[in-house]
Write a protein that holds these residues in place. Structure first.
Motif, PDB file in Angstrom:
ATOM      1  N   ILE A 141       3.935  11.908  11.524  1.00  0.00           N
ATOM      2  CA  ILE A 141       3.705  10.504  11.862  1.00  0.00           C
ATOM      3  C   ILE A 141       2.270  10.171  11.518  1.00  0.00           C
ATOM      4  O   ILE A 141       1.319  10.775  12.060  1.00  0.00           O
ATOM      5  N   GLY A 142       2.092   9.238  10.574  1.00  0.00           N
ATOM      6  CA  GLY A 142       0.768   8.849  10.119  1.00  0.00           C
ATOM      7  C   GLY A 142       0.298   7.572  10.785  1.00  0.00           C
ATOM      8  O   GLY A 142       1.102   6.757  11.260  1.00  0.00           O
ATOM      9  N   HIS A 143      -1.014   7.362  10.791  1.00  0.00           N
ATOM     10  CA  HIS A 143      -1.662   6.215  11.422  1.00  0.00           C
ATOM     11  C   HIS A 143      -2.343   5.388  10.336  1.00  0.00           C
ATOM     12  O   HIS A 143      -3.120   5.932   9.527  1.00  0.00           O
ATOM     13  N   TYR A 144      -2.049   4.066  10.317  1.00  0.00           N
ATOM     14  CA  TYR A 144      -2.554   3.202   9.257  1.00  0.00           C
ATOM     15  C   TYR A 144      -3.057   1.893   9.844  1.00  0.00           C
ATOM     16  O   TYR A 144      -2.548   1.394  10.852  1.00  0.00           O
ATOM     17  N   SER A 145      -4.059   1.334   9.182  1.00  0.00           N
ATOM     18  CA  SER A 145      -4.500  -0.017   9.540  1.00  0.00           C
ATOM     19  C   SER A 145      -3.528  -1.022   8.937  1.00  0.00           C
ATOM     20  O   SER A 145      -2.768  -0.692   8.017  1.00  0.00           O
ATOM     21  N   PRO A 146      -3.555  -2.282   9.417  1.00  0.00           N
ATOM     22  CA  PRO A 146      -2.667  -3.289   8.812  1.00  0.00           C
ATOM     23  C   PRO A 146      -2.921  -3.507   7.327  1.00  0.00           C
ATOM     24  O   PRO A 146      -2.031  -3.955   6.604  1.00  0.00           O
TER      25      PRO A 146
ATOM     26  N   LEU B 217      -5.725   6.181   8.495  1.00  0.00           N
ATOM     27  CA  LEU B 217      -6.578   6.535   9.620  1.00  0.00           C
ATOM     28  C   LEU B 217      -6.417   8.020   9.930  1.00  0.00           C
ATOM     29  O   LEU B 217      -5.409   8.638   9.568  1.00  0.00           O
ATOM     30  N   PRO B 218      -7.398   8.623  10.583  1.00  0.00           N
ATOM     31  CA  PRO B 218      -7.404  10.093  10.672  1.00  0.00           C
ATOM     32  C   PRO B 218      -6.340  10.702  11.571  1.00  0.00           C
ATOM     33  O   PRO B 218      -5.985  11.864  11.391  1.00  0.00           O
TER      34      PRO B 218
ATOM     35  N   LYS C 128      -1.023  -1.411  20.542  1.00  0.00           N
ATOM     36  CA  LYS C 128      -1.639  -2.579  21.154  1.00  0.00           C
ATOM     37  C   LYS C 128      -2.895  -3.033  20.415  1.00  0.00           C
ATOM     38  O   LYS C 128      -3.369  -4.156  20.626  1.00  0.00           O
ATOM     39  N   GLN C 129      -3.425  -2.190  19.559  1.00  0.00           N
ATOM     40  CA  GLN C 129      -4.570  -2.579  18.725  1.00  0.00           C
ATOM     41  C   GLN C 129      -4.124  -3.148  17.376  1.00  0.00           C
ATOM     42  O   GLN C 129      -4.959  -3.450  16.517  1.00  0.00           O
ATOM     43  N   GLY C 130      -2.800  -3.280  17.192  1.00  0.00           N
ATOM     44  CA  GLY C 130      -2.297  -3.823  15.948  1.00  0.00           C
ATOM     45  C   GLY C 130      -2.314  -2.845  14.804  1.00  0.00           C
ATOM     46  O   GLY C 130      -2.258  -3.241  13.629  1.00  0.00           O
ATOM     47  N   LYS C 131      -2.364  -1.549  15.126  1.00  0.00           N
ATOM     48  CA  LYS C 131      -2.332  -0.505  14.088  1.00  0.00           C
ATOM     49  C   LYS C 131      -0.902   0.030  13.934  1.00  0.00           C
ATOM     50  O   LYS C 131      -0.072  -0.069  14.853  1.00  0.00           O
ATOM     51  N   LEU C 132      -0.628   0.611  12.775  1.00  0.00           N
ATOM     52  CA  LEU C 132       0.714   1.084  12.435  1.00  0.00           C
ATOM     53  C   LEU C 132       0.836   2.590  12.635  1.00  0.00           C
ATOM     54  O   LEU C 132      -0.058   3.355  12.239  1.00  0.00           O
ATOM     55  N   TRP C 133       1.925   2.993  13.231  1.00  0.00           N
ATOM     56  CA  TRP C 133       2.323   4.404  13.288  1.00  0.00           C
ATOM     57  C   TRP C 133       3.619   4.511  12.501  1.00  0.00           C
ATOM     58  O   TRP C 133       4.606   3.832  12.799  1.00  0.00           O
ATOM     59  N   ILE C 134       3.618   5.346  11.472  1.00  0.00           N
ATOM     60  CA  ILE C 134       4.728   5.390  10.512  1.00  0.00           C
ATOM     61  C   ILE C 134       5.285   6.803  10.438  1.00  0.00           C
ATOM     62  O   ILE C 134       4.544   7.757  10.152  1.00  0.00           O
ATOM     63  N   ILE C 135       6.583   6.938  10.688  1.00  0.00           N
ATOM     64  CA  ILE C 135       7.245   8.229  10.454  1.00  0.00           C
ATOM     65  C   ILE C 135       7.336   8.446   8.949  1.00  0.00           C
ATOM     66  O   ILE C 135       7.810   7.581   8.210  1.00  0.00           O
ATOM     67  N   GLN C 136       6.888   9.598   8.514  1.00  0.00           N
ATOM     68  CA  GLN C 136       6.945   9.974   7.105  1.00  0.00           C
ATOM     69  C   GLN C 136       7.914  11.146   6.974  1.00  0.00           C
ATOM     70  O   GLN C 136       7.604  12.273   7.356  1.00  0.00           O
ATOM     71  N   LYS C 137       9.079  10.840   6.457  1.00  0.00           N
ATOM     72  CA  LYS C 137      10.179  11.810   6.438  1.00  0.00           C
ATOM     73  C   LYS C 137      10.604  12.072   5.007  1.00  0.00           C
ATOM     74  O   LYS C 137      11.204  11.206   4.356  1.00  0.00           O
ATOM     75  N   PRO C 138      10.330  13.262   4.472  1.00  0.00           N
ATOM     76  CA  PRO C 138      10.730  13.545   3.087  1.00  0.00           C
ATOM     77  C   PRO C 138      12.239  13.481   2.900  1.00  0.00           C
ATOM     78  O   PRO C 138      13.016  13.830   3.789  1.00  0.00           O
TER      79      PRO C 138
ATOM     80  N   PHE D 212       0.841  -1.195   0.000  1.00  0.00           N
ATOM     81  CA  PHE D 212       0.000   0.000   0.000  1.00  0.00           C
ATOM     82  C   PHE D 212       0.874   1.242   0.000  1.00  0.00           C
ATOM     83  O   PHE D 212       2.043   1.201   0.401  1.00  0.00           O
ATOM     84  N   SER D 213       0.292   2.323  -0.471  1.00  0.00           N
ATOM     85  CA  SER D 213       1.043   3.568  -0.632  1.00  0.00           C
ATOM     86  C   SER D 213       1.065   4.358   0.667  1.00  0.00           C
ATOM     87  O   SER D 213       0.036   4.494   1.344  1.00  0.00           O
ATOM     88  N   VAL D 214       2.250   4.877   0.984  1.00  0.00           N
ATOM     89  CA  VAL D 214       2.448   5.801   2.107  1.00  0.00           C
ATOM     90  C   VAL D 214       3.485   6.818   1.647  1.00  0.00           C
ATOM     91  O   VAL D 214       4.564   6.423   1.193  1.00  0.00           O
ATOM     92  N   PRO D 215       3.229   8.094   1.759  1.00  0.00           N
ATOM     93  CA  PRO D 215       4.252   9.071   1.363  1.00  0.00           C
ATOM     94  C   PRO D 215       5.466   9.023   2.305  1.00  0.00           C
ATOM     95  O   PRO D 215       5.322   9.106   3.528  1.00  0.00           O
ATOM     96  N   ASN D 216       6.635   8.818   1.760  1.00  0.00           N
ATOM     97  CA  ASN D 216       7.908   8.917   2.483  1.00  0.00           C
ATOM     98  C   ASN D 216       7.965   8.076   3.764  1.00  0.00           C
ATOM     99  O   ASN D 216       8.351   8.556   4.828  1.00  0.00           O
ATOM    100  N   PRO D 217       7.608   6.790   3.729  1.00  0.00           N
ATOM    101  CA  PRO D 217       7.575   6.015   4.969  1.00  0.00           C
ATOM    102  C   PRO D 217       8.976   5.618   5.452  1.00  0.00           C
ATOM    103  O   PRO D 217       9.833   5.221   4.664  1.00  0.00           O
ATOM    104  N   THR D 218       9.207   5.747   6.761  1.00  0.00           N
ATOM    105  CA  THR D 218      10.468   5.270   7.343  1.00  0.00           C
ATOM    106  C   THR D 218      10.156   4.341   8.524  1.00  0.00           C
ATOM    107  O   THR D 218       9.623   3.266   8.325  1.00  0.00           O
ATOM    108  N   LYS D 219      10.443   4.752   9.748  1.00  0.00           N
ATOM    109  CA  LYS D 219      10.321   3.859  10.901  1.00  0.00           C
ATOM    110  C   LYS D 219       8.847   3.555  11.200  1.00  0.00           C
ATOM    111  O   LYS D 219       7.966   4.413  11.024  1.00  0.00           O
ATOM    112  N   ILE D 220       8.614   2.315  11.668  1.00  0.00           N
ATOM    113  CA  ILE D 220       7.252   1.833  11.924  1.00  0.00           C
ATOM    114  C   ILE D 220       7.172   1.311  13.355  1.00  0.00           C
ATOM    115  O   ILE D 220       8.073   0.607  13.834  1.00  0.00           O
ATOM    116  N   ALA D 221       6.075   1.645  14.049  1.00  0.00           N
ATOM    117  CA  ALA D 221       5.762   1.060  15.354  1.00  0.00           C
ATOM    118  C   ALA D 221       4.347   0.519  15.301  1.00  0.00           C
ATOM    119  O   ALA D 221       3.491   1.031  14.564  1.00  0.00           O
ATOM    120  N   VAL D 222       4.092  -0.513  16.129  1.00  0.00           N
ATOM    121  CA  VAL D 222       2.792  -1.171  16.156  1.00  0.00           C
ATOM    122  C   VAL D 222       2.177  -0.978  17.533  1.00  0.00           C
ATOM    123  O   VAL D 222       2.798  -1.300  18.553  1.00  0.00           O
TER     124      VAL D 222
END
Length: 726
Positions: free
Chosen positions: A243-248, A253-254, A225-235, A213-223
């Motif tokens: 830092i964006g929030h994504y489902s698996p 996510l908003p 406790k609900q199994g959702k992704l937090w992704i640092i987006q660094k140009p 799936f597409s994410v602009p400029n994705p780097t480090k990822i953390a998961v």
């Protein structure tokens, strides 16, 4: 009086006494080398500075670019490069316990991302083309595989069906862009590729791709406790991160965190809070509650990091150059600092590892350090060897402590926020001369090619430990074209040698602060700074000695050098290619090295030291007749080749060191006679990396007569220190 009543026993005792004396004389019990003025050099001791461990199987890697902490407190790291192959290291309880196998050499390197699950370790890495009789194990010519490589948690290779490369454990995720982030959820592995704006998802058992799936400029990822992704987006252009929030499944996510523009690492703790390493001016771990809209609920570490309080002063909760954060199952927090370096558009030039574990209340539990890399040490002469400096760091020495424990890390001398044009941000490798001039401390830094000499002043009242950019002497480039407008440093003259001095005291390369001299010979031999503060330079010509007498210290505290006062001096006739230079003004003694007609260079190696050393007395009076000549180890056709790399003169001795099999040779400084030689001892597993810098050895004689000899040790991220009794 004690009498020996039994004559037979007396004969045995006498024979034992004679045998013992013979052993001592022959050096079988203790080795004594008689040096200058009859002063003996007794058995030396090997120690080291800058790494928690001495070598062998244990050393802390020289940089960490990502870090993952497992529930049980095992720390997994990844580096782009470690000289001895610990690109991916494993640490626990303050010990280094393993490394990922086979990530070094054969055009393999580590990378920028690491994670683990309950069974495997996953390491971002790169494999480039190499000509081989096993082409299936390597990419085609002009191609790089950007991979995730799978390992057992012990660091052993974990192959899988369809795995590529040596070991069949490489998952090729791109042939264009590197892996920038990794995480696992259950049986799925998430792989971020920033420059492709994509996250790929693989099954951890088969390593078959299941979606992307597409994410602009994705780097480090953390998961969380609900199994959702937090992704640092660094140009890539260095603009602010968010830092964006994504489902698996990749649904956006908003929730977004956009007020940590220098976010550089990320983790979720056992309270389901998000920990973000803020690598901006705050140099802190910021903590966010993830209930509903993310809200900052705290921070960890001193605000301002190492620049808070006394700038540059090391403290348990003062961070610098944050590249890793993690939390174990008990809530202990782990932080890595790797210092600051811009490299060449990437973080690959960053040096230093400083991993710390803290209790949930913030008490430091343990720390491991691997600080120097392609570096050497020099002492502040005012402190009799107690204060020792490397390119970025200051250490305090206690010579009464055990081997490897004499040093304490006290200061980090680089401040990228106040002095963003510091040359050390762009060139992290080389060595320093530390001098006291008119009682004031100055540090002189030259890179591994000797292309410049950068001078730093100190002002503890305003800058604490920080070395402030002060003056710079630059040699003519070997390229004929003019300097480009965007070249560093800014505002420099277009062609030739130049001197910059920080006339306004702001540490920046401003217009009007340069003096140009025009083109000089482009290939430099060496630099030297004598005890008065005069600068000496050699270039490989018949008039190859340049002497810059110190012209004073200006109102801002900068040493003054100029071309109008610079003197050109003819190279002594015995040298047809002069290289290194050391002048001792107290005795008016000059030591030079280079190649001679009797011992010529067999190849054009700009970093070479030469084949001979010569001493000249009464140099300032015009004497150019050598007192003695020393032929140093030089055998480029040997296997391995033997090349002397560096010299250092202090007290009664000349010390030299060879490059590929680092061995120190000692000569009498008054007669040139060979005294002894020594190598790294058992204290450092009898090993050393190559000497890669022109000043890879530095000696200092303490007031008690003891000699300290420092040597570059690139293999295991430290400085070797030899101690020779007087």
């Amino acid at each position: 009086m004690i009498r020996i009543r039994n004559y037979r026993n007396f004969k045995i005792v006498r024979l034992l006494l004679v045998f013992t004396i013979a052993l001592v004389i022959t050096g079988l019990i203790t080795t004594t080398y008689w040096g200058a003025n009859g002063v003996p050099i007794t058995s030396y001791k090997t120690s080291w500075i800058g790494n928690t461990f001495g070598g062998g199987a244990k050393w802390v890697q020289n940089q960490v670019l990502d870090m993952y902490v497992a529930t049980d407190g095992t720390v997994y790291t990844n580096s782009f490069w470690d000289e001895s192959g610990r690109e991916a290291g494993v640490y626990k309880n303050g010990d280094v316990i393993a490394k990922a196998e086979d990530l070094h050499g054969w055009e393999r390197t580590g990378g920028f991302a690491v994670t683990a699950d309950k069974k495997h370790l996953y390491v971002g890495m790169e494999q480039r083309y190499i000509a081989t009789d096993k082409p299936a194990d390597y990419p085609p010519e002009n191609t790089t595989w950007y991979c995730v490589r799978r390992y057992e948690l012990s660091g052993k290779i974990a192959p899988f069906p369809g795995g590529k490369g040596v070991g069949q454990n490489m998952l090729i995720v791109s042939d264009k862009h590197r892996v920038t982030g990794l995480a696992t959820i259950g049986s799925e592995l998430y792989v971020a590729i920033r420059d492709s704006n994509i996250v790929r998802v693989y099954n951890t058992n088969t390593l078959q791709e299941v979606r992307k799936f597409s994410v602009p400029n994705p780097t480090k990822i953390a998961v969380d406790k609900q199994g959702k992704l937090w992704i640092i987006q660094k140009p890539k252009d260095g603009n602010a991160a968010k830092i964006g929030h994504y489902s698996p499944k990749g649904d956006r996510l908003p929730q977004t965190i956009s007020n940590v523009p220098k976010a550089n690492a990320i983790a979720v703790d056992n309270q389901n809070r998000l920990l973000i390493a803020d690598n901006g001016k705050n140099q802190q771990i910021v903590i966010y509650s993830l209930k509903n809209q993310p809200t900052q609920v705290g921070s960890f570490g001193v605000k301002g990091g190492i620049y808070a309080g006394v700038p540059g002063e090391v403290g348990n909760l003062k961070f610098y150059g944050l590249t890793g954060v993690g939390v174990d199952g008990s809530g202990n927090i782990y932080v890595n600092s790797s210092g600051f370096n811009e490299g060449v558009g990437t973080q690959e030039m960053m040096t230093g590892t400083d991993i710390r574990k803290f209790s949930p209340s913030g008490a430091m539990q343990w720390r491991v350090l691997g600080l120097p890399f392609v570096d050497n040490a020099d002492v502040d002469p005012k402190t009799d060897g107690i204060q020792v400096y490397t390119i970025h760091d200051r250490y305090m020495m206690d010579y009464s402590k055990p081997v490897g424990k004499q040093w304490t890390y006290k200061g980090y001398t680089l401040n990228p926020f106040k002095y963003p044009e510091d040359i050390r941000l762009r060139n992290a490798h080389g060595s320093v001369f530390f001098r006291r001039i008119q009682g004031k401390p100055f540090m002189y830094f030259t890179d591994m090619f000797g292309s410049f000499l950068h001078i730093y002043r100190f002002n503890p009242a305003t800058d604490g430990e920080i070395a402030i950019p002060s003056t710079m002497l630059v040699n003519t480039s070997d390229k004929e074209e003019k300097v480009q407008a965007d070249s560093f440093p800014p505002n420099q003259p277009q062609i030739g040698d130049w001197i910059w001095r920080d006339r306004n005291g702001n540490g920046a390369f401003d217009r009007g602060e340069y003096e140009a001299s025009g083109r000089d010979y482009p290939y430099i031999g060496g630099w030297w700074v004598d005890s008065k503060g005069d600068v000496w330079k050699t270039v490989r010509t018949a008039d190859g000695i340049r002497h810059f007498p110190l012209q004073g210290i200006d109102a801002k505290g900068n040493p003054i050098y100029s071309y109008s006062s610079m003197k050109k001096i003819a190279t002594p006739k015995i040298f047809n290619d002069i290289r290194r230079i050391e002048y001792i003004p107290e005795t008016d003694t000059m030591y030079l090295s280079g190649f001679t007609a009797e011992h010529p260079a067999l190849q054009d190696d700009g970093k070479a030291f030469g084949s001979e050393i010569a001493r000249y007395d009464n140099w300032s009076k015009g004497n150019r007749k050598e007192r003695f000549r020393i032929t140093v180890p030089f055998s480029p056709k040997a296997n391995p080749e033997v090349l002397t790399a560096s010299m250092s003169i202090t007290g009664n001795y000349i010390f030299t060191i060879t490059s590929k099999t680092p061995e120190v040779s000692v000569y009498n400084a008054k007669t040139g006679a060979f005294v002894t030689k020594f190598k790294p001892g058992a204290e450092v597993a009898n090993e050393s990396g190559w000497i890669d810098i022109p000043y890879g050895i530095r000696a200092f004689r303490r007031a008690n007569g003891e000699y300290l000899v420092f040597a570059e040790e690139v293999a295991k991220a430290k400085i070797i220190m030899y101690r020779l009794p007087k």
